[in-house]
Design a protein around this motif. Structure first.
Motif, PDB file in Angstrom:
ATOM      1  N   VAL A 344      -9.184  -0.042 -10.218  1.00 10.21           N
ATOM      2  CA  VAL A 344      -7.861   0.169 -10.803  1.00 10.21           C
ATOM      3  C   VAL A 344      -6.891  -0.843 -10.204  1.00 10.21           C
ATOM      4  CG1 VAL A 344      -5.948   1.801 -11.038  1.00 10.21           C
ATOM      5  CG2 VAL A 344      -8.301   2.620 -11.207  1.00 10.21           C
ATOM      6  N   LEU A 345      -6.044  -1.402 -11.068  1.00  9.97           N
ATOM      7  CA  LEU A 345      -4.984  -2.308 -10.630  1.00  9.97           C
ATOM      8  C   LEU A 345      -3.792  -1.539 -10.074  1.00  9.97           C
ATOM      9  CD1 LEU A 345      -4.397  -4.955 -13.472  1.00  9.97           C
ATOM     10  CD2 LEU A 345      -4.885  -5.477 -11.093  1.00  9.97           C
ATOM     11  N   HIS A 346      -3.070  -2.175  -9.149  1.00 14.08           N
ATOM     12  CA  HIS A 346      -1.788  -1.605  -8.758  1.00 14.08           C
ATOM     13  C   HIS A 346      -0.799  -1.700  -9.914  1.00 14.08           C
ATOM     14  CE1 HIS A 346      -3.598  -2.261  -4.810  1.00 14.08           C
ATOM     15  NE2 HIS A 346      -2.762  -1.347  -4.362  1.00 14.08           N
ATOM     16  N   GLY A 347      -0.849  -2.806 -10.636  1.00 10.96           N
ATOM     17  CA  GLY A 347       0.018  -2.952 -11.797  1.00 10.96           C
ATOM     18  C   GLY A 347       1.493  -2.903 -11.456  1.00 10.96           C
ATOM     19  N   SER A 348       1.884  -3.496 -10.342  1.00 10.79           N
ATOM     20  CA  SER A 348       3.301  -3.504  -9.964  1.00 10.79           C
ATOM     21  C   SER A 348       4.124  -4.166 -11.064  1.00 10.79           C
ATOM     22  CB  SER A 348       3.484  -4.258  -8.647  1.00 10.79           C
ATOM     23  OG  SER A 348       2.769  -3.624  -7.614  1.00 10.79           O
ATOM     24  N   ILE A 349       5.239  -3.537 -11.430  1.00 10.81           N
ATOM     25  CA  ILE A 349       6.047  -4.032 -12.540  1.00 10.81           C
ATOM     26  C   ILE A 349       6.571  -5.439 -12.253  1.00 10.81           C
ATOM     27  CG2 ILE A 349       8.154  -3.650 -13.873  1.00 10.81           C
ATOM     28  CD1 ILE A 349       5.827  -1.776 -14.547  1.00 10.81           C
ATOM     29  N   GLN A 433      -1.607 -14.142 -11.783  1.00 12.36           N
ATOM     30  CA  GLN A 433      -2.008 -14.328 -10.385  1.00 12.36           C
ATOM     31  C   GLN A 433      -2.002 -12.997  -9.644  1.00 12.36           C
ATOM     32  OE1 GLN A 433       0.960 -17.159  -9.210  1.00 12.36           O
ATOM     33  NE2 GLN A 433      -0.286 -18.933  -9.790  1.00 12.36           N
ATOM     34  N   GLU A 434      -0.970 -12.192  -9.872  1.00 14.52           N
ATOM     35  CA  GLU A 434      -0.912 -10.861  -9.245  1.00 14.52           C
ATOM     36  C   GLU A 434      -2.120 -10.036  -9.656  1.00 14.52           C
ATOM     37  OE1 GLU A 434       0.967  -7.740  -6.996  1.00 14.52           O
ATOM     38  OE2 GLU A 434       1.819  -9.717  -7.330  1.00 14.52           O
ATOM     39  N   ASN A 435      -2.411 -10.001 -10.946  1.00 14.23           N
ATOM     40  CA  ASN A 435      -3.495  -9.156 -11.442  1.00 14.23           C
ATOM     41  C   ASN A 435      -4.870  -9.636 -10.999  1.00 14.23           C
ATOM     42  OD1 ASN A 435      -1.417  -7.869 -12.772  1.00 14.23           O
ATOM     43  ND2 ASN A 435      -2.419  -7.839 -14.767  1.00 14.23           N
ATOM     44  N   LEU A 436      -5.090 -10.939 -11.001  1.00 15.05           N
ATOM     45  CA  LEU A 436      -6.431 -11.465 -10.733  1.00 15.05           C
ATOM     46  C   LEU A 436      -6.763 -11.539  -9.251  1.00 15.05           C
ATOM     47  CD1 LEU A 436      -6.715 -14.372 -13.352  1.00 15.05           C
ATOM     48  CD2 LEU A 436      -7.131 -11.933 -13.629  1.00 15.05           C
ATOM     49  N   TRP A 437      -5.733 -11.544  -8.378  1.00  9.89           N
ATOM     50  CA  TRP A 437      -6.005 -11.776  -6.967  1.00  9.89           C
ATOM     51  C   TRP A 437      -5.563 -10.641  -6.045  1.00  9.89           C
ATOM     52  CZ3 TRP A 437      -8.879 -15.566  -4.780  1.00  9.89           C
ATOM     53  CH2 TRP A 437      -9.323 -16.557  -5.641  1.00  9.89           C
ATOM     54  N   GLU A 438      -4.931  -9.613  -6.577  1.00  4.76           N
ATOM     55  CA  GLU A 438      -4.560  -8.503  -5.700  1.00  4.76           C
ATOM     56  C   GLU A 438      -5.813  -7.758  -5.234  1.00  4.76           C
ATOM     57  OE1 GLU A 438      -4.322  -4.381  -7.641  1.00  4.76           O
ATOM     58  OE2 GLU A 438      -2.505  -5.398  -8.279  1.00  4.76           O
ATOM     59  N   PRO A 439      -5.746  -7.011  -4.134  1.00  7.63           N
ATOM     60  CA  PRO A 439      -6.860  -6.143  -3.738  1.00  7.63           C
ATOM     61  C   PRO A 439      -6.820  -4.851  -4.558  1.00  7.63           C
ATOM     62  CG  PRO A 439      -5.142  -6.094  -2.068  1.00  7.63           C
ATOM     63  CD  PRO A 439      -4.658  -7.025  -3.138  1.00  7.63           C
ATOM     64  N   TYR A 440      -7.898  -4.565  -5.275  1.00  5.96           N
ATOM     65  CA  TYR A 440      -7.902  -3.450  -6.212  1.00  5.96           C
ATOM     66  C   TYR A 440      -8.202  -2.127  -5.513  1.00  5.96           C
ATOM     67  CZ  TYR A 440      -8.548  -7.525  -9.195  1.00  5.96           C
ATOM     68  OH  TYR A 440      -8.403  -8.753  -9.788  1.00  5.96           O
ATOM     69  N   ALA A 441      -7.851  -1.039  -6.181  1.00  3.34           N
ATOM     70  CA  ALA A 441      -8.334   0.263  -5.734  1.00  3.34           C
ATOM     71  C   ALA A 441      -9.828   0.317  -6.013  1.00  3.34           C
ATOM     72  CB  ALA A 441      -7.618   1.377  -6.493  1.00  3.34           C
ATOM     73  N   PRO A 442     -10.647   0.709  -5.019  1.00  2.00           N
ATOM     74  CA  PRO A 442     -12.102   0.585  -5.173  1.00  2.00           C
ATOM     75  C   PRO A 442     -12.680   1.436  -6.290  1.00  2.00           C
ATOM     76  CG  PRO A 442     -11.503   0.909  -2.870  1.00  2.00           C
ATOM     77  CD  PRO A 442     -10.262   1.166  -3.682  1.00  2.00           C
ATOM     78  N   ALA A 443     -13.721   0.907  -6.925  1.00  4.28           N
ATOM     79  CA  ALA A 443     -14.604   1.743  -7.733  1.00  4.28           C
ATOM     80  C   ALA A 443     -15.363   2.662  -6.777  1.00  4.28           C
ATOM     81  CB  ALA A 443     -15.574   0.888  -8.534  1.00  4.28           C
ATOM     82  N   MET A 444     -15.691   3.866  -7.236  1.00  4.53           N
ATOM     83  CA  MET A 444     -16.306   4.860  -6.359  1.00  4.53           C
ATOM     84  C   MET A 444     -17.340   5.685  -7.116  1.00  4.53           C
ATOM     85  SD  MET A 444     -12.952   6.353  -4.309  1.00  4.53           S
ATOM     86  CE  MET A 444     -13.942   7.675  -3.582  1.00  4.53           C
ATOM     87  N   VAL A 445     -18.249   6.275  -6.341  1.00  5.41           N
ATOM     88  CA  VAL A 445     -19.240   7.217  -6.858  1.00  5.41           C
ATOM     89  C   VAL A 445     -19.264   8.428  -5.936  1.00  5.41           C
ATOM     90  CG1 VAL A 445     -21.652   7.597  -7.502  1.00  5.41           C
ATOM     91  CG2 VAL A 445     -20.682   5.302  -7.645  1.00  5.41           C
TER      92      VAL A 445
END
Length: 745
Positions: A344-349, A433-445
């Protein structure tokens, strides 16, 4: 008893407010280290006084009587600045506008690590509550000494110490009656706190001090900061993660109007100009001129969870109670399931921004980082300066929760300021740049297997979680994107699991319900396909969804109402029972209510980190099978966050968490594949629109005057996700186990 249970009991019994496990020094110090905090000074002190025990680090009184209040925590749009001011002035008999408040400045404020994990009021608020009470007592003592009267006969009012007969002196004069140390003295372990029933401001809705500039178009954010002679810079990131800059002709770009400098250092590329549009124009030209080779291939989203479970892991048993793991033949009715979450992206406005200036041997960086002190250390390493030569000053960012690109762009600004000594340099990331290089919220199982006994009570519980790191904040300079792009890269420090009782991917993986036999395992993944770090609530988002979905299914197997089933299994936690009962009553929950076509109601409960605010949520949704959409009709939330400081602010945070969690849970997922990240804009990463906001949200706060502050800002994310999952299962007759629940076709 497990370490978690020991810590939790110590927290509840002793009101240890900073992290809830001061009785476990090794664990506590490990967590402090992870948060960028110094060593414990005195573990007996409340809140962040544990680390910074000097009173004048928090409260300063000038000779003219003006009061300055300092906090290492910062405003991220949650209203904590206002709440911290309320706490400080409560004891000092001042009004919020009568003080100067400073938050997050490495030259002026305490080191409180990161503003994260709903710790601000519990950590800094508690420190300010006690520090201000002790300073108030010193002010009374200082004035009484000069008047030669008993301290009990004087009182504080509107910035003055008062005595019978009309005598008065301002606070600066009162300090002169103390010994030479003044307020520069260690805090005590006890404080003369005002009785909760006498609070003037704590518990009252005070207007937020950060809002006026934001709604009037004033300078509210670091993005708005303009300094004399400031240059504007833009960076050019690689086209793909892991790509190498094979070549670039910088000469034509350097000749463009207003361009002051083009910087290339290995795979690091940037341009500085005398105006923002000129910097953007030059960045585009530089992007077109750059030739990139290679890159790290990524798995397709459909394979990511299988990939995660196959990666090398550090396996940690975080709960072992009773004798879980009986053979299936010996179990009663059971539930067995696998739950997953996508990146998941942070998606900061507002894309991240920073301003830096190297002048007179000091590098000053204005940044919306969540941790000015840890970032300062990383930047000093990055630019090769001594740590006391770097100053980080927090300035709000327009959109910041968890670790977005704030620290990375601060590193860009620092590097480029060093390339242009003397001149301020502003760096603004572009949306892609924000979207492609930010640290994402991890995928999880996660996997869960639970069963009932012959009396319809939970008998067995086995739970496992696979997740990468939720805490890759700097730290060392290698955690910053620019550090890895330079010709002499700095490698990131090793990823480590965040210890319980707070946890990272395993946050809220431990059930609070009364279960005699339980085992929980955290499979921590040090290396995963994508860069990840903190997002609000960390692993609690998926863990509470999986846990509360399972509770609903067990209730159905027991032929019990899901609310009644929860209450019956929360007997050891009256406060948990209280929020569950309150939410159900507000919602009008009725056991055995008839199911309506396409309509679903759902319920969920969680205590954030099993240490902080208790939250119960009930929702009512309408499902449209033709469009595969959900309309959220009604959300009811009951929360116990201990002593409420600002009820309007607390409700605001719960409402915001409910809306953000709805967006994550129903639709958000990063688009990526072998060719790289595809979510470069809002069309490729849709978020909840205004039309999707719940039609009605009602929040009730179960105030606990005099009780410890319990962080609330992130507490509703997990319960809201779980309530939605349960409501959708009821509306459709089918339980969905993968987040987002409504992925695009």
């Amino acid at each position: 008893m497990s370490e978690f249970d020991t810590a939790r009991r110590a927290f509840l019994a002793n009101g240890a407010l900073l992290l809830g496990f001061s009785m476990l020094p090794a664990l506590a110090q490990a967590e402090f280290n992870a948060m960028g905090l110094p060593a414990l000074a005195d573990p007996r002190l409340p809140g962040s006084l544990k680390n910074t025990p000097l009173l004048d680090a928090w409260i300063q009184v000038a000779p003219d009587g003006k009061v300055t209040v300092c906090s290492g925590k910062v405003e991220l749009g949650t209203g904590v600045r206002t709440a911290l001011i309320q706490i400080a002035v409560e004891q000092l008999e001042l009004q919020p506008g009568a003080i100067h408040f400073i938050g997050g400045d490495t030259a002026l404020t305490p080191n409180e690590g990161y503003t994260a994990g709903s710790h601000t009021i519990a950590d800094s608020g508690t420190a300010l509550l006690h520090a201000s009470a002790q300073v108030a007592a010193l002010l009374r003592a200082g004035a009484a000494a000069q008047w030669k009267v008993a301290a009990e006969t004087v009182w504080l009012a509107a910035g003055h110490v008062m005595a019978p007969g009309g005598r008065r002196m301002h606070y600066g004069a009162a300090v002169k009656g103390l010994d030479a140390a003044g307020l520069h003295r260690m805090a005590g372990t006890t404080s003369p706190l005002r009785a909760p029933q006498d609070y003037r401001l704590i518990g009252k809705p005070v207007a937020r001090v950060d809002i006026p500039a934001k709604v009037s178009g004033g300078a509210a954010y670091v993005q708005d900061l303009r300094l004399p002679g400031m240059l504007h810079a833009r960076v050019v990131r690689p086209a793909r993660i892991g790509a190498r800059l094979a070549g670039v002709d910088t000469a034509p770009v350097a000749r463009l109007p207003g361009v002051r400098k083009v910087v290339r250092d290995g795979n690091y590329l940037a341009v500085l100009a005398d105006g923002e549009w000129r910097a953007i124009t030059a960045m585009r030209a530089l992007t077109a001129a750059a030739r990139w080779e290679g890159g790290t291939p990524l798995p397709v989203p459909g394979d990511i969870h299988t990939t995660l479970q196959a990666l090398p892991s550090e396996d940690l048993v975080i709960l072992q109670r009773g004798a879980p793991g009986m053979p299936d033949a010996a179990r009663g009715p059971q539930v067995k399931a696998r739950y997953t979450k996508q990146y998941v992206l942070h998606g900061s406005i507002g894309p991240s921004c920073a301003v830096a200036q190297l002048a007179d041997g000091t590098l000053t960086v204005w940044t919306h980082t969540q941790g000015v002190y840890p970032l300062r250390a990383a930047l000093a390493e990055l630019v090769g300066m001594e740590i006391d030569q770097v100053r980080c000053i927090h300035a709000e960012g327009s959109g910041c929760y968890g670790q977005n690109g704030a620290d990375d762009v601060a590193a860009d600004a620092a590097l480029l300021a060093c390339a242009m000594p003397g001149q301020p340099v502003r760096v603004q990331l572009m949306r892609d740049q924000e979207n492609l290089w930010e640290p994402y919220a991890p995928a999880m199982v996660t996997t869960v297997q639970a069963s009932l006994d012959g009396n319809g009570r939970i008998a067995q519980w086995q739970y496992e979680v696979w997740s990468g790191s939720h805490n890759e904040r700097p730290g060392n300079a290698g955690k910053l994107v620019p550090a890895g792009l330079r010709a002499r890269p700095i490698l990131p420090s090793r990823s480590l699991p965040m210890p319980q009782p707070e946890g990272g991917g395993d946050r809220n993986a431990l059930p609070l319900y009364d279960i005699p036999n339980a085992r929980v395992v955290n499979h921590f993944l040090p290396v995963t396909p994508l860069r990840t770090s903190a997002m609000r609530s960390l692993g609690a988002h998926l863990n509470i969804t999986a846990l509360e979905s399972t509770i609903d299914q067990l209730a159905a197997l027991a032929h019990a109402d899901p609310v009644r089933f929860r209450l019956d299994h929360l007997g050891s936690s009256p406060r948990a029972q209280a929020v569950v009962a309150r939410a159900a009553a507000m919602f009008g929950w009725r056991a055995g209510a008839a199911r309506l076509p396409r309509r679903g109601r759902g319920f969920a409960f969680g205590q954030y980190k099993n240490l902080m605010a208790y939250v119960a949520i009930a929702v009512d949704v309408l499902f449209d099978p033709d469009r595969n959409t959900v309309r959220i009709l009604n959300v009811v939330c009951a929360a116990d966050c201990g002593q409420v400081v600002n009820p309007d602010g607390a409700r605001n945070q719960l409402e915001g968490a409910i809306i953000q969690s709805a967006s994550w849970t129903l639709q958000e997922q990063l688009q990526y594949g072998p060719d790289g990240i595809a979510s470069g804009d809002w069309s490729s990463y849709p978020i909840l629109r205004f039309s999707g906001v719940p039609e009605r949200i009602e929040v009730a706060l179960l105030d606990q005057p005099g009780q410890p502050f319990l962080g609330v800002a992130e507490a509703a994310q997990g319960p809201m996700a779980a309530a939605l999952a349960n409501a959708l299962a009821r509306a459709t007759g089918v339980r969905r186990h993968d987040l987002p629940l409504l992925p695009p076709a």
